[in-house]
Every structure is written in C-alpha cells, then in structure tokens.
Design a protein around this motif. Structure first.
Motif, PDB file in Angstrom:
ATOM      1  N   LEU A   4     -17.091   2.109 -29.346  1.00 42.98           N
ATOM      2  CA  LEU A   4     -17.322   3.522 -29.018  1.00 42.98           C
ATOM      3  C   LEU A   4     -18.048   4.228 -30.155  1.00 42.98           C
ATOM      4  O   LEU A   4     -19.009   4.977 -29.935  1.00 42.98           O
ATOM      5  CB  LEU A   4     -15.969   4.195 -28.758  1.00 42.98           C
ATOM      6  CG  LEU A   4     -16.007   5.581 -28.145  1.00 42.98           C
ATOM      7  CD1 LEU A   4     -16.609   5.519 -26.769  1.00 42.98           C
ATOM      8  CD2 LEU A   4     -14.597   6.147 -28.076  1.00 42.98           C
ATOM      9  N   THR A   5     -17.588   3.972 -31.382  1.00 45.27           N
ATOM     10  CA  THR A   5     -18.222   4.614 -32.528  1.00 45.27           C
ATOM     11  C   THR A   5     -19.689   4.227 -32.632  1.00 45.27           C
ATOM     12  O   THR A   5     -20.564   5.072 -32.826  1.00 45.27           O
ATOM     13  CB  THR A   5     -17.512   4.207 -33.832  1.00 45.27           C
ATOM     14  OG1 THR A   5     -16.113   4.369 -33.651  1.00 45.27           O
ATOM     15  CG2 THR A   5     -17.984   5.057 -34.988  1.00 45.27           C
ATOM     16  N   ILE A   6     -19.947   2.937 -32.484  1.00 44.17           N
ATOM     17  CA  ILE A   6     -21.335   2.473 -32.591  1.00 44.17           C
ATOM     18  C   ILE A   6     -22.185   3.118 -31.503  1.00 44.17           C
ATOM     19  O   ILE A   6     -23.281   3.627 -31.755  1.00 44.17           O
ATOM     20  CB  ILE A   6     -21.388   0.932 -32.498  1.00 44.17           C
ATOM     21  CG1 ILE A   6     -20.682   0.316 -33.702  1.00 44.17           C
ATOM     22  CG2 ILE A   6     -22.820   0.450 -32.417  1.00 44.17           C
ATOM     23  CD1 ILE A   6     -20.601  -1.180 -33.655  1.00 44.17           C
ATOM     24  N   VAL A  43     -15.529  10.896 -23.503  1.00 48.18           N
ATOM     25  CA  VAL A  43     -14.965  10.109 -24.610  1.00 48.18           C
ATOM     26  C   VAL A  43     -13.454  10.304 -24.663  1.00 48.18           C
ATOM     27  O   VAL A  43     -12.697   9.370 -24.940  1.00 48.18           O
ATOM     28  CB  VAL A  43     -15.617  10.511 -25.948  1.00 48.18           C
ATOM     29  CG1 VAL A  43     -14.895   9.886 -27.116  1.00 48.18           C
ATOM     30  CG2 VAL A  43     -17.073  10.107 -25.954  1.00 48.18           C
ATOM     31  N   ALA A  44     -13.003  11.532 -24.364  1.00 42.94           N
ATOM     32  CA  ALA A  44     -11.565  11.801 -24.356  1.00 42.94           C
ATOM     33  C   ALA A  44     -10.874  10.954 -23.303  1.00 42.94           C
ATOM     34  O   ALA A  44      -9.725  10.534 -23.500  1.00 42.94           O
ATOM     35  CB  ALA A  44     -11.305  13.289 -24.099  1.00 42.94           C
ATOM     36  N   ALA A  45     -11.553  10.700 -22.194  1.00 46.57           N
ATOM     37  CA  ALA A  45     -10.961   9.859 -21.148  1.00 46.57           C
ATOM     38  C   ALA A  45     -10.707   8.452 -21.686  1.00 46.57           C
ATOM     39  O   ALA A  45      -9.638   7.875 -21.500  1.00 46.57           O
ATOM     40  CB  ALA A  45     -11.879   9.813 -19.932  1.00 46.57           C
ATOM     41  N   ALA A  90      -9.891   7.622 -35.271  1.00 45.03           N
ATOM     42  CA  ALA A  90     -11.302   7.997 -35.322  1.00 45.03           C
ATOM     43  C   ALA A  90     -11.871   8.081 -33.911  1.00 45.03           C
ATOM     44  O   ALA A  90     -12.535   9.053 -33.558  1.00 45.03           O
ATOM     45  CB  ALA A  90     -12.082   6.996 -36.157  1.00 45.03           C
ATOM     46  N   ALA A  91     -11.580   7.046 -33.110  1.00 41.70           N
ATOM     47  CA  ALA A  91     -12.102   7.036 -31.743  1.00 41.70           C
ATOM     48  C   ALA A  91     -11.564   8.215 -30.947  1.00 41.70           C
ATOM     49  O   ALA A  91     -12.288   8.859 -30.190  1.00 41.70           O
ATOM     50  CB  ALA A  91     -11.721   5.729 -31.055  1.00 41.70           C
ATOM     51  N   VAL A  92     -10.281   8.493 -31.146  1.00 34.81           N
ATOM     52  CA  VAL A  92      -9.653   9.588 -30.422  1.00 34.81           C
ATOM     53  C   VAL A  92     -10.257  10.932 -30.832  1.00 34.81           C
ATOM     54  O   VAL A  92     -10.328  11.867 -30.041  1.00 34.81           O
ATOM     55  CB  VAL A  92      -8.124   9.538 -30.686  1.00 34.81           C
ATOM     56  CG1 VAL A  92      -7.506  10.891 -30.533  1.00 34.81           C
ATOM     57  CG2 VAL A  92      -7.476   8.533 -29.770  1.00 34.81           C
ATOM     58  N   SER A  93     -10.707  11.020 -32.067  1.00 31.34           N
ATOM     59  CA  SER A  93     -11.236  12.291 -32.563  1.00 31.34           C
ATOM     60  C   SER A  93     -12.720  12.471 -32.318  1.00 31.34           C
ATOM     61  O   SER A  93     -13.251  13.552 -32.542  1.00 31.34           O
ATOM     62  CB  SER A  93     -10.973  12.422 -34.069  1.00 31.34           C
ATOM     63  OG  SER A  93      -9.640  12.149 -34.365  1.00 31.34           O
ATOM     64  N   PHE A 152     -20.629  18.688 -24.220  1.00 31.71           N
ATOM     65  CA  PHE A 152     -19.208  18.870 -23.953  1.00 31.71           C
ATOM     66  C   PHE A 152     -18.743  17.868 -22.915  1.00 31.71           C
ATOM     67  O   PHE A 152     -17.630  17.352 -22.967  1.00 31.71           O
ATOM     68  CB  PHE A 152     -18.945  20.303 -23.481  1.00 31.71           C
ATOM     69  CG  PHE A 152     -17.542  20.754 -23.699  1.00 31.71           C
ATOM     70  CD1 PHE A 152     -16.603  20.657 -22.688  1.00 31.71           C
ATOM     71  CD2 PHE A 152     -17.149  21.285 -24.917  1.00 31.71           C
ATOM     72  CE1 PHE A 152     -15.304  21.073 -22.891  1.00 31.71           C
ATOM     73  CE2 PHE A 152     -15.859  21.711 -25.119  1.00 31.71           C
ATOM     74  CZ  PHE A 152     -14.932  21.599 -24.107  1.00 31.71           C
ATOM     75  N   GLY A 153     -19.627  17.592 -21.945  1.00 30.92           N
ATOM     76  CA  GLY A 153     -19.306  16.575 -20.947  1.00 30.92           C
ATOM     77  C   GLY A 153     -19.076  15.223 -21.606  1.00 30.92           C
ATOM     78  O   GLY A 153     -18.112  14.516 -21.307  1.00 30.92           O
ATOM     79  N   ILE A 154     -19.957  14.873 -22.530  1.00 30.61           N
ATOM     80  CA  ILE A 154     -19.803  13.605 -23.249  1.00 30.61           C
ATOM     81  C   ILE A 154     -18.481  13.586 -24.009  1.00 30.61           C
ATOM     82  O   ILE A 154     -17.737  12.595 -23.988  1.00 30.61           O
ATOM     83  CB  ILE A 154     -20.978  13.378 -24.211  1.00 30.61           C
ATOM     84  CG1 ILE A 154     -22.255  13.162 -23.422  1.00 30.61           C
ATOM     85  CG2 ILE A 154     -20.703  12.190 -25.115  1.00 30.61           C
ATOM     86  CD1 ILE A 154     -23.457  12.899 -24.280  1.00 30.61           C
ATOM     87  N   ALA A 155     -18.205  14.712 -24.681  1.00 31.65           N
ATOM     88  CA  ALA A 155     -16.971  14.791 -25.465  1.00 31.65           C
ATOM     89  C   ALA A 155     -15.762  14.547 -24.578  1.00 31.65           C
ATOM     90  O   ALA A 155     -14.828  13.835 -24.961  1.00 31.65           O
ATOM     91  CB  ALA A 155     -16.866  16.145 -26.143  1.00 31.65           C
TER      92      ALA A 155
END
Lengths: 378, 241, 292
Positions: free
Chosen positions: C156-158, C204-206, C22-25, C198-201
């Motif tokens: 991260l999800t929260i 998060v990917a990092a 979930a976090a990765v996605s 997109f920057g946030i996305a």
C-alpha cells in the motif's frame, strides 16, 4: 440584577423541590442534567467564546472527581472542601495544559486535548492508592442537615454550582475579556494586531473552564459511591459538554444551559425507554444536524423567529397551503415506514431496518429543519 | 527613547517558508513622521515584511527595532501596544461584532479605555473615515470597500505611532482614494509615521516622501517617488523580464 | 533496564506493528495532512471498513480480497463526505474550523453507535488460512497474520507513494495542497481534485479496516484507540509526507511495542504512548520530521 433575582428564585424552588418531591429517581436524573449544564457552560467559555473546540472535558472533570475521592479517602474531607480543592487542581491542569497546547492551531489543540484525557486516565489506572484500574469504593457520610437524603443534597449542590458556573460565564461574556475572546474566535491574527494578548486570554479561559469542570466532578464519587478510571475519563463527557453548546448556541451563556437541559433530558429519556446506545446516536445526529443547518443553535433560531419579518400576503398564502401538505406527507411517510419496519423487524431483519433508518434519519431531520426555516423566513 | 534616530529599523531580515525565500536580507530605516511607500509585484514579499514588522510572523534572521528598542522577539500584541498598527490586505473583520465594536477592541486593549470612552472615540474615528452611519451594522454585512475602510479605522483605533496600511485602497473609486489619502495625510500631520503598501501608483506617488521597491524578497530600488517609476529594474519587475 | 533479547523482540514486533500503523494512517495523511480537513472520523470509517470486511467474510470472501473490493464503495463515500463538508463548511470561511471538527466528531459518534446497533458490542473477528498460525524465526514466533498485514502495508505504501509522485492526478493532489491558487490558474478545479483525494483516503481506510480485523478482533468503539495513533503518526511524519508516515509509524510502533513488552510498564501504559509522542512532537517540532 434581574439575573440574580431569577437565580435565587430558581435555587429556592430547587431546594423546596428537594423537600417536597419523594421520588428519588428524579434527583438522580436531575443531578446528571445539572451536571451537564455546568460542563456545557464551562466548555463554552473556551470552546464557544474563544472558538477552541476541544474534547478535554473528561480530563478536568475526572481530575476533579479523583481529587475529591482521594482527599475523602485520605482525610475524610467534607464535600465543600473537596469541591474547592478539585477546582484548584483542575484549574491548575487547565493552566499548564493551556500554556503547553494553546499555541497550536484549532484541530491540533483538539487532538491534544484527547491526549490529555488518555494521559490522565493512564495515570490514574496506574495509581494504586486511588484504586488503580479496578477503582475505589467509597462510603457516603450522612447528609448534612437539613437534608435527609444524600442524593437530594447533591442535587441542590449541583443546582447551586450550575448557577455559579452560569454567573461566571455571564460575567466573562459581558466583560472586556469576553470581547477579546470573541475577537480571537473571529480572527486571531487581527486580534493580536489589535493589542489582544491572545495566548494569555486563551489560557485564562482554559483555566477557568477547567476549574469549573473540576468542581463539577468532585461530587461524582459521592454520587456513585464508587470511582474508576474508565468511566470517569470517558469521552462521553466530552460529547455532552461539546454537543450541548453547539446545539443550544455558543455565543451566549443561555445556549449551553438550554442545550444541556434539552439534550441531557432527552438523553435520560431515551436511555431509559429505548437503550443506552440509542442516546449516543441521538446526540450524534442532533449534533451533526445543528452544526450543519443551525450553526447559531437553538438560541439563534429563537432570535431569528422573534425578529421582525417582511410578511406579504403571498408569503402567508403559500405557507397556509404548504404546511398542511408537508405535514400530511410527513405523516403518510411515517405511517408507511412504520408498517414497513414493523414487518421487517417481525421477520428479524433488524440490520436492514437500522441501516435504512440511520441513512434516512439525518436527511429527513435536515429537510424538516430547512422546511421550518422556510416557514419562518419570508 | 531618542528624539532623533529612525522610528523603525529593519535590519537584515530574512524569512523562509520551507525552501522558498520570501525575504532575503531586507534592511530599511523609517524616519519619524515619514510617509513611506512600499511597492513591488505580487509575491515580492511586501505583506511578509509587514507581517514580520507587526509580529504576525517571526523572521529567522535579522532584527527589528522600534524606537530604539529591539522588538524582534516580542509578540504581535506587545508591538501593537507599543505603537505599531497595521491593516490587513485581505480584510479580517471581527465578524460577530458590529462595526463600532470592531474598533472598541483595540481601544480597550491598547488604549485601555472603558466601554463608554471606547465607544465615543470609536464613533469619532468612524466619522472621520466615513463609516459612522454603519456603526451598528454587523461587520459581516459590509461591502468590500467598507471592509477596507474598517481595516484602516481599526488600525487607527490602536492609537499607533507607526501605521502600516496594506493595500487599503484596492477597489476604491477615485474619490474614495482621495478620501482615504486625506485621512492618511491628516494622521501624518498629527505625527503618525505611515508605511503605505499600494498598487495604485498615483496614490503612492502623491503620498510618499520615499519609496522602496521589493522583488522576490529583495530590495531592488530605494528612491523618491518621481525617480522610482523611471528606474529600469522596477519597470522590469512589474512588467517581467 | 531491559534484557536484550526482550528488547530485540520488542523492536521486531514494533517494526511489524509500525508498518501496520503507517498503513492505517496513510488515509489520514492524505485527508488531514494534504487537504487540511479536521477528519477525526477517519478511525471510525476505518472501523466501519473492518465491519464491512467482517460481513463479506461471512459470505466466504477472503478478508484481504474483501478489503480490495470495498475500496470502490468507500471511494465514493469519501467523495460524498468531502463534497458535503466542502459545501457546508469550507466554503463559508471563518466559523468553519470549529464546526468542521464538531461535524466529524458527530459523524464518528454516529458510525460508532450505528455499528453497535447493527452488530452489538461484542467483538467480531474473521477467519482465514493465515489467521491462527505462526511462523518460527529461530526463537521467536511471529503470527502469520502479522506478516500478511505487513506485506499489505508495504504494498500500500509503495502504491501510494508511486501514485503521488508519478501520476498526473497524484501530483495534482500534492500541488493543490501546496499552492491552490496556482493550480486554479492552470485550469484545474481544486475542489474536484480534493474530492478525489478524499475519496482515495477513504478507500485506503477501507483496506486499513480489513487489516485491522485481520490483526485482531474489532469492536465498535475501537476508533477511539486509533485517533491518537493515527494523528500521532501523521503529525510526527509532517503533514502530507507519505514516506514520513512510514518512518513515523515505525517510531510509534517500536515505542509502543517496547512499552508493552517492558516488565514494569505493560499494557496499562501502552495507550498513552501515542498521545505522549503526539504532544512531544507538537511541543518541540510541530512541523514533524518531513514537514513542509
């Protein structure tokens, strides 16, 4: 009719080469190049004409390869029948997969095709008769007369398949089917409202595309004398099949041919002289550059270059001045970088060199593109 | 195939997008050979209704009958081949094709003509609509006005019995509006039923025999053109409460 | 079928794995789910993040801290990539879909090969105090790193859910996904908002990359294994739903875990699970569980 004349002439030349040229490596490499001509041409029918980009090539290709291998193992079927059976199997896969997934929007369809590849790979990893995860060894039969070398025979067969695939693509492109596919690509909604049965046409394109890829896959086990799932269903086949038309041009059957000939030959060269990874990098960079800077591919660039232009004296003068300057700057930059990188590599700083190269290369290529564009477009 | 009876019957059609009700229980009968006007403020559901009629969208409730037959579950291309043609509010030309080729597509797929016949008939349509000199031009090089004419021409090329024109006249000058109106009148005189969606009130008034006004997905008024502009609900819908 | 304690273990690991997925996605949920960008290079950027974490860990920085540090440069990278994508593809309309996918595919390839050239094909891993030891819960041993990743994933999800529902920019991003013209009318610039998203996305990917290398060793073409998983989660969730991403991640994690642990199936069938799930969702309920 000109098409058939040239095709037969080319096939005759290829067959003649098979008897004259002694170096077997040429035929090994040539087989791969021709294979990608078939895969690219087949891909373009759905991906280019209809605009449904997909990564499913390994699924159809792999199923064709395994069909050939399994039929050979079970019944010692001759290659011709293997190819026919493979075409039928992969065509069927294209039909079923198409019916299930072609209702989806572009990106979903693309991801669904990756799913198809993984599922196919998983099926064959778990099928022990076909060799399972470790694979299957196959003993080649003797080549059919008049060929003395099996690989030369495969080469000529693949050349014939390439011509066949191009003939199919050409027929579709020039027919009402091709126009319908183009309408789907330009605006699927408008196509539906113009009476085009979009789902049926897409499924047709998917079936034909799959069948051609399957046929191209059948000789693979014979080529390698071996087949196993990981390399057979490798996404790298998807890369070549997708990149060649994108680079060569997607609107015309000539695009995938030019793209595959250029790209695959370049890949072979890079693979042998530099490294295997580098050849994937080359493909990736070229793909990105072309997709961004030359959306109509090599064919589009050629067409543009040959179109009449409004040349004026000032335009010519400007170019006569700029071209030597830019070339000189390029050479100077190249020399500086060469010395710099040489120095860094000697010191062992390969990481820095590669990173800088990676960052700079696409940008430089893009600028080179734009410059060449400017030169030819007053 | 009843000779009497309405050509198009929209019965209780509803369409939702998530929680948003684009159409709520819309029912309209369109008679054969009628000139029908559909008006309403932006976002009232006019194009959604047309999308449901043409098959581009599927309505969740209600049914659509064309010439007595239930087409609710039929794909858009089947409805087009059955005689319903529409133009798009935001033009969607086949950008890789010339203007002529754009018309060849429906002529090949609906009328089943071969290449030569289709090209000939396409030229005729282009001449009627005033785009003949642009026949070989790539359709991605047309002006907005020419694109709207192309939309209408492409719908005409589908040889429809019911033609739906979705804001075909937006941005046209007075004389161009007259041109297009004349074409629509001629088509209607030849027997084609026409539904016109327009914001240009004078065009709707001159053209329609009957007008329906939509607001927030519902029909708020159905009357002759002269009365509909006087209707207080219609005025409120356009001007706000 | 399957012995109950084995099933329990499968479910337990599945929950931990699911939260990780979930976090990765999450990043893809934003870039593809909300912004409609065909971002097949998302897993590749995540792997890039994993390798950057590796480099930082060689300098002595704790992997989780490394992940957090990497968010800033990756955020900028994301904005740059989106800006480029927007200028080149989205603006030009029709052909964009086809070429957009090809562009990101090419980008993924370049990242993959770039990593091979710099780091080689061997696997890389990081070391930390919580890697290598396990915690016992009764009969079951749970590796400590799995719990660490689980905690990060939950946090991260929260964070993201709060961000998108409470902050102004977060809500603007959700708004732009639903009704761009309305947003423009309110005076906000949709392109800049999408760029920010997109920057946030990418940031998060990092973090996802850091978690990836904590969980296990990484290799350059791991992104291929994760394309299926991340897209399956995002599609199953319903495009743009953060809470849905958690639910979908759990479903995927548990299914995969059960298949992995099943005596008759095992690791050779596991990769197909995510894709089979994806096809199932696309076939039956394409808008996903919580789709808009």
């Amino acid at each position: 009719m000109r098409f058939w004349f040239f095709s037969i002439a080319i096939l005759a030349a290829v067959a003649a080469a098979a008897f004259i040229v002694k170096n077997e490596f040429v035929f090994y490499a040539g087989y791969t190049v021709l294979l990608y001509v078939v895969l690219a041409t087949a891909w373009n029918i759905l991906g280019g004409y209809a605009g449904y980009v997909n990564f499913g090539t390994p699924a159809f290709f792999g199923l064709g390869a395994y069909t050939g291998a399994v039929l050979y193992k079970a019944f010692a079927l001759p290659l011709g029948l293997q190819i026919a059976a493979a075409a039928v199997m992969s065509g069927l896969l294209g039909l079923i997969a198409g019916l299930l997934t072609l209702r989806l929007r572009g990106i979903f369809f693309a991801i669904a095709t990756i799913a198809l590849v993984v599922i196919m790979e998983t099926v064959f990893i778990n099928w022990r008769y076909a060799g399972g995860a470790t694979g299957l060894q196959l003993l080649r039969p003797p080549p059919t007369a008049p060929f003395e070398s099996y690989i030369k025979m495969l080469f000529v067969i693949m050349a014939a398949m390439a011509i066949g695939a191009v003939a199919v693509a050409r027929y579709i492109q020039d027919s009402w089917i091709g126009r319908g596919l183009r309408a789907i690509r330009d605006s699927e909604e408008a196509a539906e409202c113009s009476g085009v049965a979009t789902l049926k046409l897409k499924v047709f394109a998917c079936t034909v595309s799959g069948a051609l890829m399957g046929a191209a896959g059948a000789p693979m086990p014979m080529y390698l004398s071996f087949i196993e799932p990981a390399s057979t269903f490798n996404l790298n086949y998807a890369v070549g099949a997708l990149a060649s038309p994108m680079i060569g041009g997607t609107a015309h059957w000539g695009g995938p041919v030019i793209g595959a000939l250029l790209l695959s030959s370049l890949q072979q060269y890079v693979s042998v002289t530099i490294s295997n990874e580098m050849n994937v990098l080359v493909v990736g960079v070229l793909l990105v550059v072309f997709v961004v800077a030359a959306p109509e591919g090599v064919l589009g660039l050629l067409r543009n270059a040959m179109a009449p232009k409004p040349w004026t004296r000032e335009a010519v003068q400007r170019r006569v001045v700029m071209i030597p300057i830019v070339i000189a700057a390029g050479v100077a930059l190249g020399a500086v970088l060469y010395v710099l990188f040489d120095f860094l590599i000697a010191k062992g700083e390969r990481v820095i060199v590669y990173s800088v190269l990676a960052l700079m290369l696409p940008g430089l290529l893009y600028l080179a593109f734009r410059f060449i564009r400017w030169v030819f477009n007053p | 195939m009843s000779a009497a009876g309405p050509l198009l019957q929209i019965k209780g059609v509803s369409k939702h997008f998530g929680g948003f009700a684009a159409l709520s229980d819309v029912s309209i009968d369109i008679a054969r050979g009628e000139r029908f006007g559909l008006i309403g403020p932006n976002g009232s559901g006019k194009t959604t209704l047309i999308n449901c009629v043409s098959g581009t969208l599927q309505n969740e409730a209600g049914s659509i009958l064309f010439d007595g037959a239930d087409v609710t579950r039929k794909a858009a291309y089947q409805r087009t081949r059955g005689g319903i043609a529409r133009s798009f509010q935001i033009p969607r030309p086949f950008t890789s094709m010339s203007v002529l080729e754009n018309l060849v597509v429906p002529l090949e797929y609906v009328a089943k003509l071969n290449d030569a016949q289709a090209s000939r008939e396409a030229m005729q349509i282009l001449e009627r609509i005033g785009l003949a000199d642009k026949a070989r031009t790539p359709s991605n090089r047309l002006s907005q006005v020419e694109l709207r004419k192309l939309e209408l021409a492409r719908a005409m090329a589908a040889r429809p019995r019911l033609l739906i024109s979705d804001e075909a006249m937006a941005g046209l000058s007075g004389s161009e509006v007259d041109e297009v109106l004349k074409i629509l009148f001629d088509l209607n005189a030849a027997g084609i039923t026409i539904i016109m969606i327009e914001h240009i009130m004078q065009a709707v008034m001159r053209f329609s025999q009957r007008v329906v006004c939509l607001d927030a997905g519902r029909i708020i008024c159905e009357a002759a053109p002269a009365e509909i502009v006087k209707n207080p609900d219609v005025q409120k819908a356009y001007l706000g409460a | 079928m399957m012995p109950l304690d084995l099933l329990f273990e499968g479910v337990l690991f599945g929950i931990l794995l699911g939260c990780f997925y979930a976090a990765v996605s999450m990043g893809l949920s934003v870039s593809f789910g909300l912004l409609d960008v065909p971002h097949v290079a998302h897993p590749a950027i995540m792997v890039l993040g994993a390798y950057c974490t590796f480099v930082l860990s060689r300098l002595g920085i704790d992997p989780i801290l490394a992940g957090v540090l990497l968010t800033a440069p990756f955020f900028l990278l994301g904005m740059l990539v989106y800006r480029f994508y927007y200028e080149t593809f989205e603006k030009r309309g029709t052909d964009a879909g086809v070429r957009g996918i090809a562009f990101f595919f090419g980008l993924a390839l370049i990242i993959e090969v770039g990593l091979i050239l710099v780091f080689g094909v061997d696997q890389r891993l990081v070391e930390a105090s919580y890697i290598g030891s396990s915690v016992r819960f009764g009969d079951i041993r749970i590796p400590q790193r799995t719990l660490v990743v689980f905690a990060v994933a939950v946090a991260l999800t929260i964070l993201l859910t709060l961000y998108f529902s409470r902050t102004f920019t977060g809500r603007a991003i959700k708004a732009v996904a639903q009704d761009e013209p309305a947003l423009r009318l309110m005076g906000a610039n949709p392109v800049r908002i999408k760029q920010w998203a997109f920057g946030i996305a990418t940031a998060v990917a990092a973090i996802a990359g850091a978690m990836l290398i904590i969980i296990g060793p990484v290799e350059p073409n791991m992104d291929r294994a994760y394309i299926g998983r991340t897209f399956a989660v995002v599609v199953l969730a319903g495009l743009g739903s953060m809470t849905g991403t958690v639910a979908a991640g759990l479903i995927l994690g548990i299914s995969e875990s059960i298949v992995l642990i099943h005596p008759d199936l095992g690791a050779s069938w596991a990769p197909a699970v995510s894709f089979a799930l994806l096809l199932l969702v696309l076939g039956i309920r394409p808008q996903g569980l919580f789709g808009r």
